[in-house]
Scaffold this active site. Sequence first.
Site, PDB file in Angstrom:
ATOM      1  N   TYR A  53     -16.543  13.879 -15.651  1.00 31.81           N
ATOM      2  CA  TYR A  53     -15.199  13.313 -15.780  1.00 31.81           C
ATOM      3  C   TYR A  53     -15.075  12.041 -14.954  1.00 31.81           C
ATOM      4  CZ  TYR A  53     -10.172  12.659 -15.273  1.00 31.81           C
ATOM      5  OH  TYR A  53      -8.908  12.117 -15.264  1.00 31.81           O
ATOM      6  N   HIS A  83      -2.728   1.496 -17.490  1.00 31.31           N
ATOM      7  CA  HIS A  83      -1.946   2.196 -16.473  1.00 31.31           C
ATOM      8  C   HIS A  83      -1.028   1.263 -15.681  1.00 31.31           C
ATOM      9  CE1 HIS A  83      -4.432   5.496 -17.591  1.00 31.31           C
ATOM     10  NE2 HIS A  83      -4.070   6.272 -16.579  1.00 31.31           N
ATOM     11  N   ASN A 196      -6.327   6.593  -8.396  1.00 26.97           N
ATOM     12  CA  ASN A 196      -6.047   8.015  -8.268  1.00 26.97           C
ATOM     13  C   ASN A 196      -5.790   8.358  -6.808  1.00 26.97           C
ATOM     14  OD1 ASN A 196      -5.811  10.599  -9.370  1.00 26.97           O
ATOM     15  ND2 ASN A 196      -7.643  10.316 -10.627  1.00 26.97           N
ATOM     16  N   TYR A 282      33.336  18.888  17.294  1.00 24.35           N
ATOM     17  CA  TYR A 282      31.929  19.133  16.976  1.00 24.35           C
ATOM     18  C   TYR A 282      31.135  17.838  16.839  1.00 24.35           C
ATOM     19  CZ  TYR A 282      32.723  24.093  15.856  1.00 24.35           C
ATOM     20  OH  TYR A 282      33.010  25.436  15.914  1.00 24.35           O
ATOM     21  N   ARG A 285      30.483  17.092  20.558  1.00 24.11           N
ATOM     22  CA  ARG A 285      29.794  18.117  21.333  1.00 24.11           C
ATOM     23  C   ARG A 285      28.466  18.547  20.704  1.00 24.11           C
ATOM     24  NH1 ARG A 285      32.056  23.814  21.292  1.00 24.11           N
ATOM     25  NH2 ARG A 285      33.799  22.716  20.324  1.00 24.11           N
ATOM     26  N   PHE A 330      -4.783  14.768  -5.395  1.00 23.47           N
ATOM     27  CA  PHE A 330      -3.901  13.629  -5.649  1.00 23.47           C
ATOM     28  C   PHE A 330      -2.450  14.045  -5.805  1.00 23.47           C
ATOM     29  CE2 PHE A 330      -6.008  15.125  -9.538  1.00 23.47           C
ATOM     30  CZ  PHE A 330      -4.913  15.723 -10.160  1.00 23.47           C
ATOM     31  N   GLU A 416      -0.972  17.010 -17.485  1.00 24.82           N
ATOM     32  CA  GLU A 416      -0.317  16.871 -16.186  1.00 24.82           C
ATOM     33  C   GLU A 416       1.077  17.489 -16.300  1.00 24.82           C
ATOM     34  OE1 GLU A 416      -0.642  12.691 -15.481  1.00 24.82           O
ATOM     35  OE2 GLU A 416      -2.833  12.760 -15.466  1.00 24.82           O
TER      36      GLU A 416
END
Length: 511
Positions: A53, A83, A196, A282, A285, A330, A416
Amino acid sequence: MTVSVEPTGITPADVLAVARHDARVELSEATYAAMARSRAIVDTIEASGRPVYGVSTGFGALANTSIAPERRAELQHALIRSHAAGIGAPMPREVVRAMMLLRVRSLALGLSGVRPVLAQGLVDLLNNDITPWVPEHGSLGASGDLAPLAHCALVLLGEGWVLGKDGSRLAAADALHGSGLQPLALAAKEGLALINGTDGMLGMLLLAIEDARHLFTMADVTAALAIEAMLGSERPFLPELHAIRPHPGQSDSAANIHRLLQDSAIMDSHRDDLAHAVQDAYSMRCAPQVAGAARDTLEFVRTTAGRELRSVVDNPVVLPDGRVESTGNFHGAPLGFAADFLAIAAAEVGAIAERRVDRLLDVTRNRTLPPFLAPDAGVNSGLMIAQYTAAGIVAENRRLAAPASVDSLPTSGMQEDHVSMGWAATKKLRTVLDNLTSLLAVELLAATRGLQLRAPLIPSPAGRAAVAALEGFAGEPGPDVFLAPVIEQTRAVVAGRALRAGIEDAIGPLL
C-alpha cells in the site's frame, strides 16, 4: 536561532521558534542517514514487485488497485494534485510554518521511506520564507490533515500558490524561481508520506498551548485587579484553603491572586470593616476554582501534544526490519479531544471574567463605584457597551465550545468511515483563545478604571502597573471617548508580555 531536526524529533519550543520567530531549520547528519536507510527498504520493495500500500497500489478506497512500475511516480504527483482540494481563506503564516516543520519532523524519524531531498525541500521553503497558501477548509483529521498538507506539498512540485507578504496569492513556481529553488520530482511512496499525518492540527495545538499558558496567568491578573477594585476579600485565596482541595491548577491560581492583592491601600481600607460582605460573589471568590481547572486541563493537553510530538503518524510505516505496515496513527482523535477540552476550559475562563465586568459596572453591586464606571453617569455611559461586547463574545465562545470531535462524517467510499475533526477542533480553539484575549482586555480596562476611581487610595503593585500600562491611551475616568481603539490597545497589553513582566518585577514570578 537554528533548529536542528534530529531523528529523535523536536521540541515544542522548536516549533514556536520556527513558526513565530523565523528560526532557520537544518537537518542533522543523523537525520539524513536515518532517511536514507528507510528509503533503501522502499527501493528494495519496488524492485521485488510485491504489492505494498502506498508504494505500488492506489490510496484509500483504491487501495486494492495495483499500479504499474512505470506509473508510480505519476501516481504520487496525481495524489498531491487531487488532494490539494481545500477552499476558503488562507491559514495564518505561523500555522503553515508549524505544519511544515512538523512534516519535516515526521519524515526525519526515518520510518516513512522517503529520500532526504524531500525533507530538505520543505526546509528550503521555511528558510526562504516561502509559505504555501493553505485554505482553511479541507481537513477532517481523517488520514490526518490530507488537504492542508497537500497544499504544502504542491509547492514543492512548483505548482499551487504561496502566501504573499501582503496576504496576496502568488504562483508557487514564481516563488521557487525567485529563491533559486527547483521543483522536486516525487518517487514511489513520497507523495503519500508528504500528506499523511496530524501535523496541521498538532501545529495549531502547540501554538494554542503557548497562548493559553500566558492567558490563564493574565486571567489571574485581571481577576485580582477586579477584586481589588470592588473591595473584595483576599481571604478566600489563602493557601491553606486550597491545600484541602489539592488540585494543582487551583492552588497555583489562588497563590497568584493572593500575591497580586498584597501591599494595597485599597485592600487595607476595608480589611477590618464589619460592614464588609462576609462572602464575595462566586465570580470573585471562585476565580481560582475555575481558572485552576482550566490550568489542569491545559496540563493534560500539553502532555497529549508532547506525546504526539514524539509519535510516528505516517501510513504506511517502513519498519527497520523491512516490513511496511499500515497503521491508524494518523487519526486525530487524541488532538481533537484535547483541543475540545481546552476550548471548553478557555471559554469558562472568559465567561467568569465577563461576570466580574458586569459586577464592576453595576452600581448596586460594585461597592460605591459610579454606574458603568462613568463619573458623570447619564450624560456618559462609561463602559456600558464594552460589557455588551464581552457578553456577545462569551455567547460566541459557548457555541465554539461545542465539541467538534464528536461530529464524524464518513468519507472515501466508507473506507474512512470515522474521522476525528481534529483540524476543526484545533482551529476553533484558536478562535476561543483570541476571544478570551478580548474578554480579559475588557476586564483589565474595567478593573483599571475601578482602581483609578478609588483614588486617593493607592492600589497594589499590580494595580499600579496596570494603570501605568493603560493610562497613556485610556486616560483617566471622565467624559466618554471613542472606545473601540482603547479596547484594541488593551487587547495588545493582554496579549503582550510587558505588563506581566512589570508586575513580576515588582512581586516576583507568577505561576
